[in-house]
Design a protein around this motif. Structure first.
Motif, mmCIF file in Angstrom:
data_model
loop_
_atom_site.group_PDB
_atom_site.id
_atom_site.type_symbol
_atom_site.label_atom_id
_atom_site.label_comp_id
_atom_site.label_asym_id
_atom_site.label_seq_id
_atom_site.Cartn_x
_atom_site.Cartn_y
_atom_site.Cartn_z
ATOM 1 N N THR A 100 0.823 -1.207 0.000
ATOM 2 C CA THR A 100 0.000 0.000 0.000
ATOM 3 C C THR A 100 0.856 1.255 0.000
ATOM 4 O O THR A 100 0.600 2.215 -0.742
ATOM 5 N N LYS A 101 1.905 1.262 0.807
ATOM 6 C CA LYS A 101 2.727 2.460 0.949
ATOM 7 C C LYS A 101 3.738 2.626 -0.184
ATOM 8 O O LYS A 101 4.000 3.753 -0.612
ATOM 9 N N VAL A 102 4.320 1.536 -0.673
ATOM 10 C CA VAL A 102 5.361 1.699 -1.691
ATOM 11 C C VAL A 102 4.838 1.596 -3.122
ATOM 12 O O VAL A 102 5.573 1.864 -4.070
ATOM 13 N N LEU A 103 3.563 1.227 -3.282
ATOM 14 C CA LEU A 103 2.936 1.296 -4.603
ATOM 15 C C LEU A 103 2.065 2.542 -4.726
ATOM 16 O O LEU A 103 1.731 2.961 -5.839
ATOM 17 N N GLY A 104 1.713 3.147 -3.598
ATOM 18 C CA GLY A 104 0.970 4.397 -3.629
ATOM 19 C C GLY A 104 1.670 5.489 -4.429
ATOM 20 O O GLY A 104 1.004 6.289 -5.105
ATOM 21 N N PRO A 105 3.024 5.569 -4.383
ATOM 22 C CA PRO A 105 3.728 6.600 -5.146
ATOM 23 C C PRO A 105 3.533 6.529 -6.667
ATOM 24 O O PRO A 105 3.932 7.466 -7.363
ATOM 25 N N PHE A 106 2.925 5.440 -7.187
ATOM 26 C CA PHE A 106 2.573 5.433 -8.604
ATOM 27 C C PHE A 106 1.704 6.652 -8.924
ATOM 28 O O PHE A 106 1.814 7.246 -9.996
ATOM 29 N N GLY A 107 0.820 7.013 -7.987
ATOM 30 C CA GLY A 107 -0.042 8.160 -8.198
ATOM 31 C C GLY A 107 0.742 9.458 -8.233
ATOM 32 O O GLY A 107 0.488 10.334 -9.080
ATOM 33 N N THR A 108 1.699 9.591 -7.325
ATOM 34 C CA THR A 108 2.538 10.783 -7.297
ATOM 35 C C THR A 108 3.340 10.911 -8.579
ATOM 36 O O THR A 108 3.474 12.002 -9.149
ATOM 37 N N TYR A 109 3.870 9.791 -9.044
ATOM 38 C CA TYR A 109 4.650 9.791 -10.282
ATOM 39 C C TYR A 109 3.768 10.179 -11.474
ATOM 40 O O TYR A 109 4.168 10.983 -12.329
ATOM 41 N N ALA A 110 2.570 9.604 -11.526
ATOM 42 C CA ALA A 110 1.653 9.901 -12.634
ATOM 43 C C ALA A 110 1.308 11.384 -12.662
ATOM 44 O O ALA A 110 1.311 12.022 -13.726
ATOM 45 N N ARG A 111 1.019 11.934 -11.497
ATOM 46 C CA ARG A 111 0.590 13.335 -11.416
ATOM 47 C C ARG A 111 1.734 14.319 -11.623
ATOM 48 O O ARG A 111 1.618 15.272 -12.415
ATOM 49 N N ASP A 112 2.859 14.084 -10.934
ATOM 50 C CA ASP A 112 3.919 15.088 -10.900
ATOM 51 C C ASP A 112 4.968 14.925 -11.984
ATOM 52 O O ASP A 112 5.611 15.905 -12.382
ATOM 53 N N ILE A 113 5.190 13.701 -12.461
ATOM 54 C CA ILE A 113 6.229 13.463 -13.467
ATOM 55 C C ILE A 113 5.624 13.301 -14.863
ATOM 56 O O ILE A 113 6.048 13.960 -15.818
ATOM 57 N N LEU A 114 4.620 12.447 -14.987
ATOM 58 C CA LEU A 114 3.995 12.216 -16.289
ATOM 59 C C LEU A 114 2.903 13.230 -16.610
ATOM 60 O O LEU A 114 2.528 13.383 -17.776
ATOM 61 N N HIS A 115 2.372 13.878 -15.587
ATOM 62 C CA HIS A 115 1.222 14.780 -15.746
ATOM 63 C C HIS A 115 0.068 14.040 -16.425
ATOM 64 O O HIS A 115 -0.612 14.574 -17.297
ATOM 65 N N ALA A 116 -0.129 12.804 -16.001
ATOM 66 C CA ALA A 116 -1.150 11.940 -16.592
ATOM 67 C C ALA A 116 -2.528 12.260 -16.020
ATOM 68 O O ALA A 116 -2.671 12.610 -14.847
ATOM 69 N N LYS A 117 -3.524 12.107 -16.868
ATOM 70 C CA LYS A 117 -4.915 12.270 -16.466
ATOM 71 C C LYS A 117 -5.639 10.927 -16.397
ATOM 72 O O LYS A 117 -6.615 10.777 -15.658
ATOM 73 N N THR A 118 -5.149 9.957 -17.197
ATOM 74 C CA THR A 118 -5.788 8.640 -17.242
ATOM 75 C C THR A 118 -4.727 7.549 -17.144
ATOM 76 O O THR A 118 -3.576 7.734 -17.542
ATOM 77 N N ALA A 119 -5.144 6.399 -16.620
ATOM 78 C CA ALA A 119 -4.223 5.274 -16.477
ATOM 79 C C ALA A 119 -4.961 3.963 -16.713
ATOM 80 O O ALA A 119 -6.135 3.826 -16.366
ATOM 81 N N ALA A 120 -4.267 2.997 -17.308
ATOM 82 C CA ALA A 120 -4.785 1.647 -17.534
ATOM 83 C C ALA A 120 -3.950 0.677 -16.718
ATOM 84 O O ALA A 120 -2.721 0.674 -16.817
ATOM 85 N N LEU A 121 -4.598 -0.153 -15.903
ATOM 86 C CA LEU A 121 -3.912 -1.098 -15.021
ATOM 87 C C LEU A 121 -4.416 -2.513 -15.293
ATOM 88 O O LEU A 121 -5.612 -2.771 -15.213
ATOM 89 N N VAL A 122 -3.501 -3.429 -15.649
ATOM 90 C CA VAL A 122 -3.876 -4.825 -15.880
ATOM 91 C C VAL A 122 -3.020 -5.724 -15.002
ATOM 92 O O VAL A 122 -1.837 -5.456 -14.776
ATOM 93 N N TYR A 123 -3.613 -6.824 -14.517
ATOM 94 C CA TYR A 123 -2.920 -7.685 -13.569
ATOM 95 C C TYR A 123 -3.621 -9.038 -13.490
ATOM 96 O O TYR A 123 -4.825 -9.146 -13.737
ATOM 97 N N PRO A 124 -2.894 -10.112 -13.146
ATOM 98 C CA PRO A 124 -3.519 -11.416 -12.944
ATOM 99 C C PRO A 124 -4.188 -11.487 -11.580
ATOM 100 O O PRO A 124 -3.686 -10.920 -10.601
#
Length: 441
Positions: free
Chosen positions: A197-221
């Motif tokens: 929870t804590k070390v994957l949460g920064p994906f959001g920070t990276y998306a917002r602050d580095i990529l400036h992303a508005k949308t994301a697609a997540l796939v997983y088994p």
């Protein structure tokens, strides 16, 4: 730090990569320092330029870190036992190679760091394959063994609740990375590299602050442990204001065009393929079939940095960006990496690049540190050991520059919430994309 690894017969690619990386870092302290300095200077031309790992706080001297004495442990002295539990041998494996890191730590401690007050260290191991009740078995085996001073854990999703219930707080537990929320609430545990929870949460920070992303697609088994991680990534993205569409698929599914398309991967600003190593090859092939190849917007945890993935993709890792809560193997800007690469070269650790090996090596090494600080005569005092562990503020060997156990009252065992990001360019070339980020506020 979240990878899945399986032993395979063909590891030539990894060995070649290790040789190249070691040569690049140099065999002497002088050449290693020069290489790291040069790399850091080159990285300074990029916006995200910062020294990798813990920077100036990086652990480079293992003798000082564990509080030992240079040289061999005394084989005539009684051994100090540390329990070791990992999920491996079954169909669902999170970090099978984690045991390689634990074994390496014991060898280094006994051969080079003087053991614990001269006493050699030994692991008493118990593995969980596929059943919850195996966690009970490991809890009984290690929790009732009075000779065991502390227990270190690898990657465990199955059987972790009955394990803790069975030991009942009788032993201090030192965890590298927790893949489920169960570890986080244990009063007798510390999680040095953080939980999903804590070390994957920064994906959001990276998306917002580095990529400036508005949308994301997540796939997983849809498998134990991975679904928890996927939920943590999705929450981090949502907390950062990124609209995410997550799609799970059946374990063993090879054609992932459907899940990727359903998640909107072709139009999303950020694409996140998440899963253990045996999922990475199919994820990479699916993305390539859809002509999604921008390494900066494809972001994953480092579970794919694994020799089985290299072999499955013709000799190299997927060309993506990776988040990692530990040091990254071969990172020339990380002052702590040469020491690790030196010992993995000395002991010919074929899985040295696997983040689970890095984490478990540090996990056991840091456990020895706590036991040394408590002192050999007090190793039966579990409360003293866990108190020493919870008071630890870092830096963690091959980890973040600072840790804060108990920062989150609802997750008192968690000691880290930081993750660094690297964009992979192929042929073991990684470029820092962002230094230690924390979950979005």
């Amino acid at each position: 730090m979240f990878s899945h690894a399986r032993r395979v017969g063909v590891l030539a690619v990894l060995l070649v990569g290790l040789a190249v990386a070691v040569a690049a870092c140099g065999s002497s302290n002088k050449s290693s320092t020069s290489s790291a300095t040069t790399s850091a200077a080159a990285a300074a031309t990029t916006p995200a330029a910062q020294t990798g790992g813990a920077g100036g706080k990086s652990v480079t001297d293992y003798v000082s870190y564990v509080g030992g004495k240079a040289g061999k442990a005394d084989p005539s002295k009684s051994p100090v036992y540390i329990g070791w539990v990992n999920q491996q041998g079954g169909q669902q494996v999170i970090g099978a190679a984690a045991t390689d890191g634990a074994d390496l730590a014991v060898k280094v401690v006994n051969d080079q760091l003087g053991g614990i007050d001269g006493h050699p260290v030994a692991l008493k191991k118990c593995f969980i394959k596929s059943a919850e009740e195996e966690g009970t078995t490991c809890g009984q085996k290690l929790g009732n063994d009075k000779s065991i001073s502390a227990i270190a854990l690898g990657g465990i999703a199955i059987g972790i609740q009955p394990f803790y219930s069975t030991i009942g707080g009788k032993k201090p537990v030192v965890v590298g990375v927790a893949v489920t929320p169960v570890d986080t609430v244990q009063k007798n545990a510390v999680i040095l590299f953080g939980d999903v929870t804590k070390v994957l949460g920064p994906f959001g920070t990276y998306a917002r602050d580095i990529l400036h992303a508005k949308t994301a697609a997540l796939v997983y088994p849809n498998i134990a442990g991975i679904t928890d991680g996927a939920a943590a990534i999705a929450k981090g993205l949502t907390d950062a204001g990124v609209k995410v569409k997550k799609v799970g698929y059946s374990q063993g599914q090879t054609d992932l065009i459907g899940p990727l398309t359903a998640a909107g991967a072709q139009t999303a600003d950020m694409v996140i393929p998440y899963g253990p190593a045996d999922a990475c090859v199919n994820q990479a092939k699916g993305l390539k079939q859809l002509s999604i190849t921008d390494a900066k917007k494809i972001v994953s945890a480092p579970l794919c940095l694994n020799p089985t993935v290299q072999a499955g993709l013709g000799g190299d890792y997927p060309i993506w960006t990776y988040a990692i809560a530990s040091s990254l193997f071969g990172d020339k800007t990380d002052p702590g990496m040469p020491a690790y690469m030196k010992v993995t070269g000395q002991y010919k650790v074929k899985t040295a690049a696997d983040p689970w090996v890095i984490v478990s090596y540090s996990d056991v090494l840091t456990t020895v540190k706590f036991l040394n600080e408590v002192g050999f005569d007090n190793l039966s005092d579990s409360q003293a050991i866990i108190a020493k562990a919870k008071a630890f503020t870092g830096p963690v060997a091959l980890g973040a520059p600072e840790v804060q156990c108990g920062k989150y009252p609802q997750s008192p065992a968690v000691c880290n919430d930081r993750t660094q990001f690297f964009t992979y360019g192929g042929k073991l070339a990684f470029n820092k994309a962002a230094s230690w980020l924390q979950p979005p506020q």
